[in-house]
Motif scaffolding. Structure first.
Motif, short mmCIF file in Angstrom:
data_model
loop_
_atom_site.label_atom_id
_atom_site.label_comp_id
_atom_site.label_asym_id
_atom_site.label_seq_id
_atom_site.Cartn_x
_atom_site.Cartn_y
_atom_site.Cartn_z
N VAL A 63 3.40 -2.64 18.35
CA VAL A 63 3.29 -4.03 18.44
C VAL A 63 2.20 -4.71 19.26
CG1 VAL A 63 4.46 -6.45 19.16
CG2 VAL A 63 5.81 -4.38 18.20
N ASP A 64 1.83 -4.04 20.32
CA ASP A 64 0.52 -4.62 20.95
C ASP A 64 -0.66 -4.34 19.96
OD1 ASP A 64 1.98 -5.35 23.02
OD2 ASP A 64 1.53 -3.76 24.28
N ASN A 65 -0.88 -3.09 19.29
CA ASN A 65 -1.86 -2.81 18.70
C ASN A 65 -2.07 -3.55 17.38
OD1 ASN A 65 -3.33 -0.93 20.45
ND2 ASN A 65 -1.62 0.74 19.85
N PHE A 66 -1.08 -3.95 16.80
CA PHE A 66 -1.09 -4.58 15.22
C PHE A 66 -0.82 -5.88 14.99
CE2 PHE A 66 -1.14 0.22 14.86
CZ PHE A 66 -2.11 0.52 13.91
N SER A 67 -0.39 -6.54 16.06
CA SER A 67 -0.01 -7.90 15.70
C SER A 67 -1.14 -8.76 15.66
CB SER A 67 0.51 -8.58 17.13
OG SER A 67 1.97 -7.77 17.33
N GLY A 68 -1.10 -9.57 14.75
CA GLY A 68 -2.06 -10.74 14.50
C GLY A 68 -3.18 -10.30 13.30
N TYR A 69 -2.82 -9.31 12.52
CA TYR A 69 -3.24 -9.00 11.48
C TYR A 69 -2.66 -9.52 10.05
CZ TYR A 69 -6.13 -5.83 14.26
OH TYR A 69 -6.99 -5.44 15.31
N ASP A 70 -3.32 -9.68 9.11
CA ASP A 70 -2.80 -10.07 7.76
C ASP A 70 -1.99 -9.08 7.38
OD1 ASP A 70 -4.05 -12.79 7.76
OD2 ASP A 70 -5.93 -11.94 7.10
N HIS A 82 8.90 4.33 8.16
CA HIS A 82 9.57 4.09 9.66
C HIS A 82 8.99 2.99 10.13
CE1 HIS A 82 10.61 5.65 13.47
NE2 HIS A 82 9.59 5.21 14.17
N ILE A 83 7.86 2.56 10.25
CA ILE A 83 7.63 1.27 10.57
C ILE A 83 8.50 0.08 10.15
CG2 ILE A 83 5.76 -0.48 11.31
CD1 ILE A 83 5.75 1.88 13.02
N LYS A 84 8.38 0.04 8.54
CA LYS A 84 9.14 -0.83 7.60
C LYS A 84 10.57 -0.89 8.35
CE LYS A 84 6.64 -1.19 3.51
NZ LYS A 84 6.61 -2.54 3.44
N GLU A 85 11.36 0.19 8.74
CA GLU A 85 12.54 0.01 9.00
C GLU A 85 13.07 0.49 10.18
OE1 GLU A 85 14.45 3.28 6.36
OE2 GLU A 85 14.27 1.80 4.42
N HIS A 86 12.19 0.74 11.29
CA HIS A 86 12.88 1.23 12.54
C HIS A 86 11.82 0.47 13.67
CE1 HIS A 86 15.35 4.17 11.03
NE2 HIS A 86 14.56 4.34 10.09
N LEU A 87 10.83 -0.27 13.36
CA LEU A 87 10.20 -0.75 14.40
C LEU A 87 10.77 -2.02 15.02
CD1 LEU A 87 7.32 -1.03 15.86
CD2 LEU A 87 6.71 -2.83 14.31
N ALA A 96 7.42 -7.78 16.04
CA ALA A 96 8.03 -6.49 15.39
C ALA A 96 8.38 -6.94 14.04
CB ALA A 96 8.98 -5.85 16.05
N ILE A 97 8.95 -7.83 13.70
CA ILE A 97 9.48 -8.33 12.42
C ILE A 97 8.55 -8.62 11.43
CG2 ILE A 97 10.84 -10.19 11.15
CD1 ILE A 97 12.90 -10.22 13.52
N GLU A 98 7.35 -9.54 12.25
CA GLU A 98 6.18 -9.86 11.27
C GLU A 98 5.51 -8.51 10.81
OE1 GLU A 98 5.17 -12.56 10.03
OE2 GLU A 98 7.27 -13.22 10.54
N ILE A 99 5.29 -7.54 11.72
CA ILE A 99 4.52 -6.27 11.14
C ILE A 99 5.46 -5.77 10.29
CG2 ILE A 99 3.94 -3.87 12.15
CD1 ILE A 99 3.38 -5.53 14.75
N ARG A 100 6.80 -5.43 10.24
CA ARG A 100 7.40 -4.83 9.21
C ARG A 100 7.50 -5.45 8.00
NH1 ARG A 100 11.76 -4.78 13.21
NH2 ARG A 100 13.21 -6.35 11.71
N LYS A 101 7.07 -6.74 8.01
CA LYS A 101 6.90 -7.39 6.60
C LYS A 101 5.43 -7.08 6.07
CE LYS A 101 10.12 -11.26 7.65
NZ LYS A 101 9.74 -12.85 8.14
N LYS A 102 4.63 -6.81 7.09
CA LYS A 102 3.09 -6.58 6.61
C LYS A 102 2.59 -5.25 6.45
CE LYS A 102 1.99 -11.25 8.95
NZ LYS A 102 1.14 -11.69 10.24
N VAL A 103 3.42 -4.27 6.69
CA VAL A 103 2.88 -2.92 6.87
C VAL A 103 3.07 -2.45 5.14
CG1 VAL A 103 5.16 -1.75 7.57
CG2 VAL A 103 2.81 -0.64 7.73
N TYR A 104 1.92 -1.69 4.81
CA TYR A 104 1.71 -1.16 3.29
C TYR A 104 1.34 0.21 3.29
CZ TYR A 104 2.69 -5.61 1.20
OH TYR A 104 3.37 -6.82 0.89
N GLU A 105 1.95 0.95 2.57
CA GLU A 105 1.27 2.30 2.39
C GLU A 105 0.19 2.07 1.38
OE1 GLU A 105 0.10 5.32 -0.07
OE2 GLU A 105 1.44 3.82 -1.07
N LEU A 106 -1.10 3.05 1.46
CA LEU A 106 -2.17 2.47 0.94
C LEU A 106 -1.93 1.94 -0.64
CD1 LEU A 106 -5.35 2.31 0.72
CD2 LEU A 106 -5.40 5.05 0.30
#
Length: 247
Positions: A63-70, A82-87, A96-106
């Motif tokens: 969360v510290d590393n990946f907050s604040g990105y589009d 794993h991040i989508k379902e377990h972060l 954490a909820i925001e990151i789960r919404k924004k994480v994508y496989e390439l």
């Protein structure tokens, strides 16, 4: 668009070329890519082994590393899922909820967000595409063959844009390779047999390369290919999409 590149630990340690190819490909497509340097394991190995309650440190750091990105983009279906379902982060759950919404496989990022329809790449080889279980059944980056539903395959859609590439048709396109993270350790014999069957399908149909959006699967199959003294190689999908030769 401000994108963070999430590189799983096994990619960083064993297949850094896939991470470099991902970075170069995104930059070619006009994406502003950032690499948070303090990132470590996402915690998936612990969670898969039944110790998810010990992943709090990994989660908080993520969360510290990946907050604040589009967006957060990762060249690994299993880690993305794993991040989508377990972060979770009790102290920073909103982030954490925001990151789960924004994480994508390439490949899903390229197809669904960037909507790529043209790639300057060539790869004059016969290629077999392995659909990993996490990508297929978790992220749904391709259609499950047992469903009576419209067919789609996001990695294949991108690979079909590559000049000279011949995408072979497999006998059993959805088969698991048998890796399964800790499964290959606790069920070694079953894992090995599944891997050999998956490799054989590619070999029988003339593959020169086996590709996937998951390097963990490719690593498993690469071990089998090496033990068979096969000339067939494994390559991450990003390395093909980023490949351009003047030959």
């Amino acid at each position: 668009m401000k994108v963070a590149l999430f590189v799983p630990c096994y990619v960083d340690q064993f297949y850094p070329g896939a991470a470099i190819a991902t970075l170069q490909l995104l930059e070619k497509l006009g994406v502003e890519v950032h690499y948070p340097k303090n990132q470590t394991c996402c915690g998936q190995p612990m969670a898969n082994s039944g110790y998810e309650h010990l992943t709090t440190g990994c989660n908080n750091l993520f969360v510290d590393n990946f907050s604040g990105y589009d967006y957060v983009v990762c060249p690994s279906g299993s880690c993305t899922l794993h991040i989508k379902e377990h972060l979770h982060s009790p102290e920073k759950e909103d982030q954490a909820i925001e990151i789960r919404k924004k994480v994508y496989e390439l490949t899903e990022f390229l197809v669904d967000v960037l909507k790529v329809e043209n790639l300057q790449a060539n790869f004059p080889h016969k290629v077999g595409l392995h659909s990993s279980c996490h990508g297929l059944r978790g992220l749904k980056i391709s259609q499950m063959s047992e469903l009576v539903a419209p067919d789609f395959n996001k990695p294949a859609h991108l690979l079909n844009m590559v000049q000279g590439l011949e995408l072979i048709t497999l006998g059993r396109q959805d088969d698991c390779c048998g890796f399964g993270g800790t499964f290959c350790v606790v069920e070694e014999a079953v894992s090995s047999k599944m891997g050999k069957d998956r490799v054989d399908d590619h070999l029988e149909h003339g593959a020169e390369y086996i590709t996937s959006a998951d390097l963990s699967c490719l690593m498993h199959m690469e071990g089998i290919l090496r033990r068979q003294n096969s000339n067939v190689k494994v390559i991450h999908v990003a390395e093909i999409l980023n490949h351009y030769s003047h030959e």
